[in-house]
Design an enzyme around this catalytic site. Structure first.
Site, mmCIF file in Angstrom:
data_model
loop_
_atom_site.group_PDB
_atom_site.id
_atom_site.type_symbol
_atom_site.label_atom_id
_atom_site.label_comp_id
_atom_site.label_asym_id
_atom_site.label_seq_id
_atom_site.Cartn_x
_atom_site.Cartn_y
_atom_site.Cartn_z
ATOM 1 N N CYS A 1 0.992 -1.191 0.018
ATOM 2 C CA CYS A 1 0.177 -0.036 -0.238
ATOM 3 C C CYS A 1 0.874 1.232 -0.045
ATOM 4 O O CYS A 1 0.566 2.294 -0.763
ATOM 5 C CB CYS A 1 -0.937 -0.332 1.193
ATOM 6 S SG CYS A 1 -2.074 -1.370 1.229
ATOM 7 N N SER A 2 1.888 1.272 0.633
ATOM 8 C CA SER A 2 2.895 2.364 0.597
ATOM 9 C C SER A 2 3.398 2.576 -0.495
ATOM 10 O O SER A 2 3.552 3.566 -1.312
ATOM 11 C CB SER A 2 3.955 2.081 1.747
ATOM 12 O OG SER A 2 4.878 3.019 1.662
#
Length: 166
Positions: free
Chosen positions: A59-60
């Protein structure tokens, strides 16, 4: 279609959207605790990057990728990342990672995005991973619902679709 999270089958709640649909309006929460409404950005090309939690590596990566790409695209493009993370955590993440070119909003309060776009994972109450691209007329022109939520999205196809619209 079968969807999984860490190889365990999951159920996505709500109604998935498809290319050609009019994008449903939704309300989410900004990092300053004010409301975000999709309708406020209509008239722009809107890219919605959907992630389960910004506190995870994939997600980062996805969030940083779109933050960087935003600097290369037209001002007519608005990129929004939506997750179930609390606005406080999102704000802290943005400050720590230098996320300044996209808007990050939380679906924790209303869950409207997750339900209206079919990304809400019933078993986890997180959002599944994907991308939605909406044209200036409010019509959905691209959707990606990632089958395994821990896998990355198809960045190349999404960027090419955005460039076609500019």
């Amino acid at each position: 279609m079968k969807y999984t999270f860490k190889d365990k089958e999951i159920t996505l709640l709500g109604n998935q959207v498809y290319e050609g649909d009019i994008a449903p309006d939704f309300t989410a929460t900004k990092n300053d605790m004010t409301e975000y409404n999709l309708s406020d950005d209509l008239g722009k090309i809107i890219v919605i990057s959907v992630v389960p939690s910004i506190d995870t590596s994939v997600c980062s990566i996805q969030t940083k990728f779109f933050n960087e790409e935003a600097t290369k695209l037209s001002d007519d493009v608005k990129i929004i990342t939506v997750s179930m993370d609390l606005p406080f955590a999102q704000k802290r993440f943005c400050a720590a990672e230098g996320i300044e070119n996209i808007e990050i909003v939380s679906d924790y309060k209303y869950r409207e995005f997750g339900e209206k776009y079919g990304f809400l994972i019933d078993e986890l109450k997180l959002l599944s991973r994907g991308i939605i691209i909406i044209d200036k007329d409010g019509k959905i022109v691209y959707t990606e619902y990632v089958e395994e939520s821990t896998n990355e999205v198809d960045y190349d196809t999404a960027i090419n679709k955005i460039k076609e619209l500019i």
